[in-house]
Design a protein around this motif. Structure first.
Motif, PDB file in Angstrom:
ATOM      1  N   PRO A 309      -0.087  19.623  -4.768  1.00  0.00           N
ATOM      2  CA  PRO A 309      -0.494  18.234  -4.974  1.00  0.00           C
ATOM      3  C   PRO A 309       0.108  17.583  -6.213  1.00  0.00           C
ATOM      4  O   PRO A 309       0.327  16.372  -6.232  1.00  0.00           O
ATOM      5  N   LEU A 310       0.395  18.367  -7.242  1.00  0.00           N
ATOM      6  CA  LEU A 310       0.982  17.780  -8.446  1.00  0.00           C
ATOM      7  C   LEU A 310       2.411  17.300  -8.177  1.00  0.00           C
ATOM      8  O   LEU A 310       2.821  16.253  -8.673  1.00  0.00           O
ATOM      9  N   ILE A 311       3.153  18.043  -7.361  1.00  0.00           N
ATOM     10  CA  ILE A 311       4.492  17.580  -6.995  1.00  0.00           C
ATOM     11  C   ILE A 311       4.392  16.322  -6.137  1.00  0.00           C
ATOM     12  O   ILE A 311       5.210  15.400  -6.269  1.00  0.00           O
ATOM     13  N   ALA A 312       3.377  16.260  -5.280  1.00  0.00           N
ATOM     14  CA  ALA A 312       3.163  15.037  -4.503  1.00  0.00           C
ATOM     15  C   ALA A 312       2.944  13.844  -5.431  1.00  0.00           C
ATOM     16  O   ALA A 312       3.483  12.748  -5.201  1.00  0.00           O
ATOM     17  N   GLU A 313       2.182  14.063  -6.475  1.00  0.00           N
ATOM     18  CA  GLU A 313       1.922  12.991  -7.441  1.00  0.00           C
ATOM     19  C   GLU A 313       3.218  12.541  -8.112  1.00  0.00           C
ATOM     20  O   GLU A 313       3.451  11.344  -8.311  1.00  0.00           O
ATOM     21  N   HIS A 314       4.060  13.500  -8.465  1.00  0.00           N
ATOM     22  CA  HIS A 314       5.310  13.184  -9.153  1.00  0.00           C
ATOM     23  C   HIS A 314       6.323  12.492  -8.246  1.00  0.00           C
ATOM     24  O   HIS A 314       7.141  11.689  -8.726  1.00  0.00           O
ATOM     25  N   THR A 315       6.316  12.808  -6.953  1.00  0.00           N
ATOM     26  CA  THR A 315       7.397  12.351  -6.066  1.00  0.00           C
ATOM     27  C   THR A 315       6.975  11.281  -5.064  1.00  0.00           C
ATOM     28  O   THR A 315       7.795  10.882  -4.240  1.00  0.00           O
ATOM     29  N   THR A 344      -5.369  27.739   2.871  1.00  0.00           N
ATOM     30  CA  THR A 344      -4.669  26.735   2.073  1.00  0.00           C
ATOM     31  C   THR A 344      -4.720  27.137   0.609  1.00  0.00           C
ATOM     32  O   THR A 344      -5.803  27.332   0.054  1.00  0.00           O
ATOM     33  N   THR A 345      -3.565  27.268  -0.011  1.00  0.00           N
ATOM     34  CA  THR A 345      -3.518  27.567  -1.438  1.00  0.00           C
ATOM     35  C   THR A 345      -2.911  26.381  -2.171  1.00  0.00           C
ATOM     36  O   THR A 345      -1.973  25.747  -1.691  1.00  0.00           O
ATOM     37  N   ILE A 346      -3.465  26.091  -3.340  1.00  0.00           N
ATOM     38  CA  ILE A 346      -2.938  25.036  -4.201  1.00  0.00           C
ATOM     39  C   ILE A 346      -2.108  25.712  -5.285  1.00  0.00           C
ATOM     40  O   ILE A 346      -2.611  26.547  -6.032  1.00  0.00           O
ATOM     41  N   THR A 347      -0.837  25.364  -5.339  1.00  0.00           N
ATOM     42  CA  THR A 347       0.109  26.093  -6.177  1.00  0.00           C
ATOM     43  C   THR A 347       0.902  25.120  -7.044  1.00  0.00           C
ATOM     44  O   THR A 347       0.820  23.900  -6.875  1.00  0.00           O
ATOM     45  N   SER A 348       1.683  25.673  -7.976  1.00  0.00           N
ATOM     46  CA  SER A 348       2.411  24.817  -8.920  1.00  0.00           C
ATOM     47  C   SER A 348       3.882  24.645  -8.595  1.00  0.00           C
ATOM     48  O   SER A 348       4.479  23.625  -8.924  1.00  0.00           O
ATOM     49  N   ASP A 349       4.515  25.683  -8.009  1.00  0.00           N
ATOM     50  CA  ASP A 349       5.970  25.730  -7.857  1.00  0.00           C
ATOM     51  C   ASP A 349       6.662  25.675  -9.215  1.00  0.00           C
ATOM     52  O   ASP A 349       7.800  25.211  -9.329  1.00  0.00           O
ATOM     53  N   ILE A 352       9.148  23.825 -11.487  1.00  0.00           N
ATOM     54  CA  ILE A 352       9.326  22.443 -11.013  1.00  0.00           C
ATOM     55  C   ILE A 352       8.256  21.569 -11.657  1.00  0.00           C
ATOM     56  O   ILE A 352       8.549  20.531 -12.249  1.00  0.00           O
ATOM     57  N   ALA A 353       7.016  21.979 -11.574  1.00  0.00           N
ATOM     58  CA  ALA A 353       5.907  21.313 -12.260  1.00  0.00           C
ATOM     59  C   ALA A 353       5.226  22.323 -13.175  1.00  0.00           C
ATOM     60  O   ALA A 353       5.541  23.518 -13.155  1.00  0.00           O
ATOM     61  N   THR A 354       4.296  21.881 -13.963  1.00  0.00           N
ATOM     62  CA  THR A 354       3.622  22.757 -14.900  1.00  0.00           C
ATOM     63  C   THR A 354       2.843  23.854 -14.177  1.00  0.00           C
ATOM     64  O   THR A 354       2.252  23.609 -13.123  1.00  0.00           O
ATOM     65  N   PRO A 355       2.826  25.070 -14.734  1.00  0.00           N
ATOM     66  CA  PRO A 355       2.005  26.122 -14.142  1.00  0.00           C
ATOM     67  C   PRO A 355       0.521  25.969 -14.445  1.00  0.00           C
ATOM     68  O   PRO A 355      -0.285  26.781 -13.990  1.00  0.00           O
ATOM     69  N   ASP A 356       0.145  24.942 -15.180  1.00  0.00           N
ATOM     70  CA  ASP A 356      -1.255  24.731 -15.550  1.00  0.00           C
ATOM     71  C   ASP A 356      -2.048  24.276 -14.328  1.00  0.00           C
ATOM     72  O   ASP A 356      -1.986  23.118 -13.913  1.00  0.00           O
ATOM     73  N   TRP A 357      -2.781  25.209 -13.726  1.00  0.00           N
ATOM     74  CA  TRP A 357      -3.544  24.941 -12.514  1.00  0.00           C
ATOM     75  C   TRP A 357      -4.584  23.850 -12.706  1.00  0.00           C
ATOM     76  O   TRP A 357      -4.975  23.171 -11.744  1.00  0.00           O
ATOM     77  N   ARG A 358      -5.043  23.653 -13.938  1.00  0.00           N
ATOM     78  CA  ARG A 358      -6.045  22.608 -14.194  1.00  0.00           C
ATOM     79  C   ARG A 358      -5.462  21.231 -13.897  1.00  0.00           C
ATOM     80  O   ARG A 358      -6.133  20.374 -13.306  1.00  0.00           O
ATOM     81  N   VAL A 359      -4.216  21.017 -14.301  1.00  0.00           N
ATOM     82  CA  VAL A 359      -3.543  19.749 -14.011  1.00  0.00           C
ATOM     83  C   VAL A 359      -3.350  19.601 -12.504  1.00  0.00           C
ATOM     84  O   VAL A 359      -3.532  18.515 -11.935  1.00  0.00           O
TER      85      VAL A 359
END
Length: 442
Positions: A309-315, A344-349, A352-359
């Motif tokens: 989801p964080l990459i979705a936010e960025h792109t 379903t797992t929520i991951t950072s990649d 590419i994006a921060t490994p901080d799972w909280r973000v």
């Protein structure tokens, strides 16, 4: 329930706070006892156990150690602190060969492990190491990096558990069917799967929607539709399906980088044609444009998704220029994945994006457009419970239950309580196998 008898000793007792076990009942207990790296008692039973070390949580919250189910640790360690989505200007981004020697490769892994410990991450999936990248630009993904992993693993140096996928093509690029056939027949290294599990293979099916390279059924605004990346004498589609089939025949877990609905569809068709019963479920990485019907079918065959989801936010804006407004609004169907019951797992990649799972979880809340205790717990399970399922390891990790490994993240506040950004919650301590690998007070 407990595995101790009166008079038995534990190595460690956690008490004085809220311990979210994430068992099927969502139990919250106030104590947890550990012996030889495993949980032997919880709640009142734990408080009856004599312990060599007692750790007062002082009102903090403990959760199962976080498991990032799609994180390039070798690459992260070699690049850190530079991320692709960061404030680092393009001209200051690292490029070219990042590691050249075995010492540099080992240092990159150790650097990543220190960072992950600071973030409460106790397990991760390294998605793609192998001969397909022996001539790769960065030096982070080839056979030599596999050797570095094995050296540190056999020396007992790990502070995080690793699930590793082999790669017989190029990272984010093509894979030749003949090379894949040769590679997948080579034996896997001998490892302790509790620390370094080599479960399967990574296949790159297509690119990404922002670059119009995901293979889609409805053309992009420029009229193109992307394409498959695998290559073979009988065409890309045959090569792609054959790679998946070969892996299934050999009992390998298959993780496919597929962001377009056509790439996902062909993966699904092979899974439906060849029912398998491996120890770890197959899954799609990214799955940006998965349809509701495809999500339901993935659940039906026991497969899942690793999403970012964080990459979705960025792109989002970048992708929107290629997809159009309506399709962009339906991309990244996290709600449908969770509601379907599919793995379903929520991951950072990362990197590419921060490994901080909280973000990443804050980005997930924004994507779902809701913030309540139930939603937060669902998301927290996507970085703990479901990743253990993806690893085929749910019998021994992923929750804080008796008999499972004592992998714990101690947080300053309860992340399941709404009202504050998860990213604002501090990480106090990280415990792996009953041993503290990070202590914020030291």
């Amino acid at each position: 329930m407990n595995e101790t008898q009166r008079g038995d000793e534990a190595d460690l007792l956690l008490h004085g706070g809220r311990i979210r076990t994430f068992d099927t009942q969502g139990s919250v207990v106030d104590a947890l006892a550990v012996r030889a790296g495993r949980i032997v008692a919880t709640g009142r039973d734990a408080l009856r156990v004599r312990a060599a070390q007692s750790l007062d949580l002082d009102g903090r919250t403990a959760i199962p150690g976080v498991n990032d189910a799609h994180l390039h640790a070798a690459w992260l360690g070699a690049r850190w602190p530079h991320l692709f989505f960061s404030d680092t200007p393009p001209h200051e981004q690292p490029s070219g060969r990042l590691v050249r020697t075995q010492a540099e490769r080992r240092d990159a892994l150790r650097r990543a492990w220190r960072l992950l410990a600071e973030l409460g991450i106790t397990s991760y999936t390294e998605p793609g190491i192998g001969p397909g990248e022996d001539e790769g630009e960065t030096g982070c993904f080839g056979t030599a990096m596999m050797d570095a992993y094995l050296e540190l693993h056999r020396a007992g140096s790990q502070t995080a558990r690793v699930t590793l996928l082999r790669l017989f093509g190029e990272l984010d690029g093509t894979a030749d069917l003949a090379a894949f056939e040769r590679g997948i027949r080579t034996p896997k290294p001998d490892t302790d799967p509790r620390w370094l599990a080599v479960t399967g293979v990574k296949i790159f099916a297509d690119g990404i929607p922002p670059m119009s390279t995901a293979w889609v059924s409805e053309p992009y605004v420029d009229g193109t539709a992307g394409a498959l990346l695998p290559r073979g004498a009988d065409g890309a589609l045959h090569a792609y399906r054959r790679m998946i089939s070969l892996a299934l025949e050999r009992g390998e877990q298959v993780a496919v980088h597929a962001t377009g609905d056509r790439s996902i569809e062909e993966f699904l068709r092979v899974l439906e044609e060849r029912p398998t019963s491996g120890s770890a479920p197959h899954y799609v990485v990214h799955a940006d444009l998965a349809s509701a019907a495809q999500i339901a079918r993935m659940r039906a065959v026991g497969a899942g998704f690793a999403v970012q989801p964080l990459i979705a936010e960025h792109t989002r804006a970048w992708a929107g220029a290629q997809l159009g407004r309506a399709r962009t609004a339906a991309a990244w169907p996290l709600h449908e994945m969770i509601a379907s019951g599919a793995l379903t797992t929520i991951t950072s990649d990362a990197p590419i994006a921060t490994p901080d799972w909280r973000v990443g979880l804050d980005a997930s809340l924004a994507l779902l457009d809701r913030d309540d205790a139930g939603t937060r717990e669902q998301l927290l399970r996507r970085v703990t419970v479901d990743p253990a399922r993806q690893d085929g390891a749910e019998s021994w990790k992923g929750t804080l239950e008796v008999g499972k490994v004592a992998d714990v993240a101690v947080l300053d506040e309860d992340p399941a309580e709404p009202g504050r950004a998860i990213a604002a919650i501090g990480i106090s301590r990280t415990i792996v196998d009953g041993r503290t690998v990070f202590d914020a007070d030291r």
